[in-house]
Motif scaffolding. Structure first.
Motif, PDB file in Angstrom:
ATOM      1  N   ALA A  46      27.342   4.593 -21.108  1.00  0.00           N
ATOM      2  CA  ALA A  46      28.393   5.131 -21.974  1.00  0.00           C
ATOM      3  C   ALA A  46      29.341   6.036 -21.192  1.00  0.00           C
ATOM      4  O   ALA A  46      30.553   6.039 -21.436  1.00  0.00           O
ATOM      5  N   ALA A  47      28.784   6.776 -20.244  1.00  0.00           N
ATOM      6  CA  ALA A  47      29.601   7.717 -19.471  1.00  0.00           C
ATOM      7  C   ALA A  47      30.656   7.015 -18.630  1.00  0.00           C
ATOM      8  O   ALA A  47      31.731   7.569 -18.390  1.00  0.00           O
ATOM      9  N   ILE A  48      30.371   5.782 -18.205  1.00  0.00           N
ATOM     10  CA  ILE A  48      31.339   5.082 -17.343  1.00  0.00           C
ATOM     11  C   ILE A  48      32.037   3.932 -18.061  1.00  0.00           C
ATOM     12  O   ILE A  48      32.823   3.208 -17.453  1.00  0.00           O
ATOM     13  N   SER A  49      31.777   3.773 -19.334  1.00  0.00           N
ATOM     14  CA  SER A  49      32.301   2.606 -20.058  1.00  0.00           C
ATOM     15  C   SER A  49      33.817   2.513 -20.042  1.00  0.00           C
ATOM     16  O   SER A  49      34.378   1.413 -20.029  1.00  0.00           O
ATOM     17  N   SER A  50      34.512   3.625 -20.039  1.00  0.00           N
ATOM     18  CA  SER A  50      35.968   3.562 -20.066  1.00  0.00           C
ATOM     19  C   SER A  50      36.586   3.544 -18.667  1.00  0.00           C
ATOM     20  O   SER A  50      37.801   3.442 -18.523  1.00  0.00           O
ATOM     21  N   MET A  51      35.737   3.624 -17.660  1.00  0.00           N
ATOM     22  CA  MET A  51      36.253   3.576 -16.285  1.00  0.00           C
ATOM     23  C   MET A  51      36.721   2.163 -15.947  1.00  0.00           C
ATOM     24  O   MET A  51      36.300   1.189 -16.585  1.00  0.00           O
ATOM     25  N   GLU A  52      37.530   2.061 -14.917  1.00  0.00           N
ATOM     26  CA  GLU A  52      37.975   0.776 -14.398  1.00  0.00           C
ATOM     27  C   GLU A  52      37.955   0.840 -12.885  1.00  0.00           C
ATOM     28  O   GLU A  52      38.030   1.914 -12.300  1.00  0.00           O
ATOM     29  N   GLY A  53      37.830  -0.301 -12.253  1.00  0.00           N
ATOM     30  CA  GLY A  53      37.965  -0.370 -10.814  1.00  0.00           C
ATOM     31  C   GLY A  53      36.654  -0.513 -10.068  1.00  0.00           C
ATOM     32  O   GLY A  53      35.580  -0.687 -10.655  1.00  0.00           O
ATOM     33  N   GLU A  54      36.770  -0.426  -8.764  1.00  0.00           N
ATOM     34  CA  GLU A  54      35.631  -0.626  -7.870  1.00  0.00           C
ATOM     35  C   GLU A  54      34.554   0.440  -8.037  1.00  0.00           C
ATOM     36  O   GLU A  54      33.366   0.147  -7.904  1.00  0.00           O
ATOM     37  N   LYS A  56      33.679   1.972 -10.788  1.00  0.00           N
ATOM     38  CA  LYS A  56      32.874   1.614 -11.956  1.00  0.00           C
ATOM     39  C   LYS A  56      31.915   0.492 -11.603  1.00  0.00           C
ATOM     40  O   LYS A  56      30.729   0.557 -11.936  1.00  0.00           O
ATOM     41  N   ASP A  57      32.404  -0.528 -10.908  1.00  0.00           N
ATOM     42  CA  ASP A  57      31.545  -1.650 -10.520  1.00  0.00           C
ATOM     43  C   ASP A  57      30.388  -1.170  -9.642  1.00  0.00           C
ATOM     44  O   ASP A  57      29.243  -1.594  -9.816  1.00  0.00           O
ATOM     45  N   ALA A  58      30.703  -0.279  -8.696  1.00  0.00           N
ATOM     46  CA  ALA A  58      29.663   0.247  -7.807  1.00  0.00           C
ATOM     47  C   ALA A  58      28.638   1.068  -8.583  1.00  0.00           C
ATOM     48  O   ALA A  58      27.426   0.964  -8.335  1.00  0.00           O
ATOM     49  N   LEU A  59      29.102   1.884  -9.525  1.00  0.00           N
ATOM     50  CA  LEU A  59      28.184   2.683 -10.342  1.00  0.00           C
ATOM     51  C   LEU A  59      27.300   1.792 -11.205  1.00  0.00           C
ATOM     52  O   LEU A  59      26.086   2.010 -11.301  1.00  0.00           O
ATOM     53  N   GLU A  60      27.891   0.796 -11.846  1.00  0.00           N
ATOM     54  CA  GLU A  60      27.096  -0.128 -12.678  1.00  0.00           C
ATOM     55  C   GLU A  60      26.030  -0.817 -11.838  1.00  0.00           C
ATOM     56  O   GLU A  60      24.877  -0.935 -12.266  1.00  0.00           O
ATOM     57  N   LYS A  61      26.405  -1.264 -10.664  1.00  0.00           N
ATOM     58  CA  LYS A  61      25.437  -1.938  -9.792  1.00  0.00           C
ATOM     59  C   LYS A  61      24.325  -0.977  -9.391  1.00  0.00           C
ATOM     60  O   LYS A  61      23.139  -1.332  -9.434  1.00  0.00           O
ATOM     61  N   PHE A  62      24.693   0.230  -9.015  1.00  0.00           N
ATOM     62  CA  PHE A  62      23.698   1.236  -8.637  1.00  0.00           C
ATOM     63  C   PHE A  62      22.757   1.532  -9.804  1.00  0.00           C
ATOM     64  O   PHE A  62      21.539   1.569  -9.632  1.00  0.00           O
ATOM     65  N   PHE A  63      23.308   1.736 -10.993  1.00  0.00           N
ATOM     66  CA  PHE A  63      22.491   2.041 -12.165  1.00  0.00           C
ATOM     67  C   PHE A  63      21.516   0.907 -12.472  1.00  0.00           C
ATOM     68  O   PHE A  63      20.345   1.144 -12.759  1.00  0.00           O
ATOM     69  N   THR A  64      22.003  -0.338 -12.418  1.00  0.00           N
ATOM     70  CA  THR A  64      21.151  -1.458 -12.823  1.00  0.00           C
ATOM     71  C   THR A  64      20.180  -1.909 -11.738  1.00  0.00           C
ATOM     72  O   THR A  64      19.103  -2.406 -12.062  1.00  0.00           O
ATOM     73  N   THR A  65      20.541  -1.715 -10.469  1.00  0.00           N
ATOM     74  CA  THR A  65      19.640  -2.196  -9.413  1.00  0.00           C
ATOM     75  C   THR A  65      18.710  -1.117  -8.874  1.00  0.00           C
ATOM     76  O   THR A  65      17.595  -1.424  -8.456  1.00  0.00           O
TER      77      THR A  65
END
Length: 109
Positions: A46-54, A56-65
């Motif tokens: 939720a904290a990064i849901s409104s972010m855009e760009g690389e 955000k992608d890097a954070l999502e990958k870090f969080f999920t992996t």
């Protein structure tokens, strides 16, 4: 050699409080950690849901992996495993106690 004493009912209560004595179906504290891990992951998303760009992608990958498995599986499983270990040791004490009692009752035979 040090004295060894367990109070069976107290150990049983601790096992139930920590995580239950069955691996794979946590209760108590282990379940609370699982629920907190799930909530933590939802808050991160939720904290990064409104972010855009690389970023955000890097954070999502870090969080999920890297983060998700640790907080939602590994930590709760480790806590639950402690209760399973306690139960196995408690059962060993109970079994040995019964064997000693049986040996005494049968005259050592």
């Amino acid at each position: 050699m040090a004295d060894c004493k367990i109070v069976n009912e107290r150990v049983k209560a601790a096992i139930k409080t920590i995580g239950g004595d069955t691996q794979g179906s946590p209760e108590g504290i282990a379940k609370s950690y699982k629920e907190a891990g799930d909530a933590f992951m939802e808050a991160l998303k939720a904290a990064i849901s409104s972010m855009e760009g690389e970023t955000k992608d890097a954070l999502e990958k870090f969080f999920t992996t890297d983060v998700q498995k640790f907080v939602t599986e590994d930590l709760p499983n480790a806590i639950n495993s402690m209760s399973v270990l306690l139960e196995a040791n408690r059962q060993n004490f109970e079994d040995v106690d019964m064997k000693i009692a049986d040996s005494i009752s049968s005259g050592g035979q």
